[in-house]
Design a protein around this motif. Sequence first.
Motif, PDB file in Angstrom:
ATOM      1  N   ASP A 127       0.868  -1.174   0.000  1.00  0.00           N
ATOM      2  CA  ASP A 127       0.000   0.000   0.000  1.00  0.00           C
ATOM      3  C   ASP A 127       0.910   1.232   0.000  1.00  0.00           C
ATOM      4  O   ASP A 127       1.516   1.581   1.013  1.00  0.00           O
ATOM      5  N   ARG A 158      -6.164  11.005   1.286  1.00  0.00           N
ATOM      6  CA  ARG A 158      -5.512  11.196  -0.005  1.00  0.00           C
ATOM      7  C   ARG A 158      -4.209  11.954   0.264  1.00  0.00           C
ATOM      8  O   ARG A 158      -4.223  13.026   0.848  1.00  0.00           O
ATOM      9  N   TYR A 203     -10.648   3.262  -2.764  1.00  0.00           N
ATOM     10  CA  TYR A 203      -9.215   3.008  -2.718  1.00  0.00           C
ATOM     11  C   TYR A 203      -8.947   1.962  -1.654  1.00  0.00           C
ATOM     12  O   TYR A 203      -9.608   1.939  -0.616  1.00  0.00           O
ATOM     13  N   PHE A 251      -4.588   6.830  -0.974  1.00  0.00           N
ATOM     14  CA  PHE A 251      -3.890   6.687  -2.249  1.00  0.00           C
ATOM     15  C   PHE A 251      -2.884   7.824  -2.375  1.00  0.00           C
ATOM     16  O   PHE A 251      -2.863   8.769  -1.584  1.00  0.00           O
ATOM     17  N   TYR A 297      -3.818   1.242  -9.833  1.00  0.00           N
ATOM     18  CA  TYR A 297      -4.103   2.675  -9.840  1.00  0.00           C
ATOM     19  C   TYR A 297      -5.607   2.895  -9.942  1.00  0.00           C
ATOM     20  O   TYR A 297      -6.376   1.985 -10.276  1.00  0.00           O
ATOM     21  N   VAL A 298      -6.003   4.113  -9.668  1.00  0.00           N
ATOM     22  CA  VAL A 298      -7.390   4.523  -9.867  1.00  0.00           C
ATOM     23  C   VAL A 298      -7.428   5.400 -11.112  1.00  0.00           C
ATOM     24  O   VAL A 298      -6.647   6.357 -11.230  1.00  0.00           O
ATOM     25  N   TYR A 326      -9.452  -4.464  -6.599  1.00  0.00           N
ATOM     26  CA  TYR A 326     -10.386  -3.961  -5.597  1.00  0.00           C
ATOM     27  C   TYR A 326     -11.574  -4.914  -5.534  1.00  0.00           C
ATOM     28  O   TYR A 326     -12.077  -5.368  -6.561  1.00  0.00           O
ATOM     29  N   ASN A 347     -10.820   0.824 -10.847  1.00  0.00           N
ATOM     30  CA  ASN A 347      -9.666   0.351 -10.082  1.00  0.00           C
ATOM     31  C   ASN A 347      -8.927  -0.682 -10.931  1.00  0.00           C
ATOM     32  O   ASN A 347      -9.395  -1.799 -11.110  1.00  0.00           O
ATOM     33  N   TRP A 356      -2.904   8.648  -9.852  1.00  0.00           N
ATOM     34  CA  TRP A 356      -3.469   8.226  -8.567  1.00  0.00           C
ATOM     35  C   TRP A 356      -3.058   6.777  -8.327  1.00  0.00           C
ATOM     36  O   TRP A 356      -3.707   5.844  -8.809  1.00  0.00           O
ATOM     37  N   ASP A 385      -2.418   3.509  -5.999  1.00  0.00           N
ATOM     38  CA  ASP A 385      -3.046   2.924  -4.816  1.00  0.00           C
ATOM     39  C   ASP A 385      -2.159   1.849  -4.192  1.00  0.00           C
ATOM     40  O   ASP A 385      -1.790   1.938  -3.027  1.00  0.00           O
ATOM     41  N   HIS A 414     -11.778  -0.537   1.165  1.00  0.00           N
ATOM     42  CA  HIS A 414     -11.409   0.728   1.804  1.00  0.00           C
ATOM     43  C   HIS A 414     -11.309   0.614   3.319  1.00  0.00           C
ATOM     44  O   HIS A 414     -10.721   1.476   3.953  1.00  0.00           O
TER      45      HIS A 414
END
Length: 602
Positions: free
Chosen positions: A351, A370, A410, A415, A449-450, A512, A537, A571, A573, A592
């Motif tokens: 992470d 964030r 996330y 993230f 990533y997002v 995710y 995701n 972004w 993650d 999450h």
Amino acid sequence: MKRFSNQYWIYGVLTILVVFFMNACQKVNYRETTTDEVNITGYLENNKDQFSLFIDILYRSKSAGFLGAYGTYTLFAPTNDAVNEWIKSNGKSSITDFSENELLDIVKYHVVRDTVGTTRFTDGKIKSPTLFGEYLYTDVANQTFRVNRTASITKSNIQTGNGVVHVINKMLTPPALSLAEIIDSDSRYSIFAQALKETGFYDTLYFKRGNVVPVEKRFQTVIVESDSVLKAQGINDYTAFKQKYSHLNNPKNPKDSLWLYMAYHIVNDGKFLEDIIQSMTLYTLAPKEIISTKFENSKVLLNEDVFNGVLEPGAELNRSRSDVLASNGVLHESKQSFRIKVRAQVPVYFDIASSPELVSALGGSYRNKRVSLIANGLPIANSFTFYPLNVSTIGTNSYGVSLIGDKRPYANGDFLDLTLSTTSPNRPHSFEIKTPFLVKGRYKVWVCYVQNGNGADLQVTFNPGKPDEQILPNLVMVNQTLNGGSGVSTTVLRDDPNSDNLLLAQGYKRYYATVGDYNPNGITQGLRPKDGDGTLNVGRLAGTINVETTDRHTLRFYAISEPRWQSNGVWLDMIHFIPADDPEQYYPRFHHYPGELFYRPQ
């Protein structure tokens, strides 16, 4: 009136010519130094009441000249009392009893070809060697700087025209014994010394000045285990030591476990405690095997690691019996026994926003937040680095768990938000981070990533700039959704039970948790309706890496395109390192809620 002016003009010209020719007949004095201050030799001669004996040494060794010439030097200048004590300790009556070469060597050992003020002293070696070719060691005792733990600096940072002078109360003498001889002469290390001889490492650690050795083997570091430490394990003599560790009964064989045990206690290069603390990793003579290091509560710890979520206690260095200077390196003593750690490869789910370096840089944990890194001109922690270094700072925007339902999902609710550029001088061009510990072997690297439609495309490199550097083949295009990048349609993702295999074939995966995944704590995964298929995701296979050494390594992300919108970025993650031959590349999946994992539906 005009004629009057011309007369004065002629007189002026004649006066200038006379002055010019008079000056031309005078001797021109050129400055021979870059400062009006005296050089080191001059300083000593101006203070003969303190340094007359060392001045005599300089002239008899024919070294007064270079310390009086232009250059950059640091001299540790012994007083007359210090020189007299040195003469007597050598069984001599005067300086004339020493040869010119002996005096020259002693001068060289007191001079560093660099200007080193006390602000650059640490509890360790001075970074530049002496002219003698060996390093000096500095530390602090009773609020006084010491050199080689014997000489105290009584007056420091004296600026001269060609360097710095530190006055010391004892002569410095190069260590007489090599590492092998120091260990062999100490009865506390009898078992370890015998093991050195039986494995052949005694010869590796033996050094006599004048011998020609490869540069990389000139200085060594040994971490020795005393007899008492070994006896605590029931090892009372070398025979018992060999019986326990020599599985081939041939200690000179590099494949024998006793040979490897001893090799694991030896490091190329002279490492003082300060060097060990800063390095974080020691590469040993055991092939591809490292010792991890950390400094915690005033303790220097070896191999105290968190691996696969479990703390593995390490061995503490005995600071009072460490930093022992030898002619070819440094000796340290461990309070506990330690050996090569044999570990099996396991998946590592990293992470990013909770990495130790980022948490340290931010001053605390940022779960459920964030973490935005934006180019504003301030650098952050060493292992968590932007390039160029002068264009990064940290800002945070809270993303509490209660808001996740209204925001994109996330893993663990956090993230990393990066804004990277290929050309802008005001934005970083690449981003580098330390991985968790990876056991040597091959891993598939999944960048999770997002999706951000305006983010830059990324190229990923493993261990950049090192011999085992590997450029991963697949680009990470963070503007792509799971279905848009893989080519697997939303309908197939939602309805086809074989969709995971279809994704994997294209180098993509869900990471995710989605509706229907199993959670042992009974948590039901819920996403916004538009995220029900999990397409935002994205797990992207960047490539497969070969990890040659069990250690923390480096990943660097290069921007290879400009952000598609000025204020939007990348972004990130998670990063998954999964053994390449592990058939399970899909699960567990993440959520999450911190620590909650989801598995295949039962």
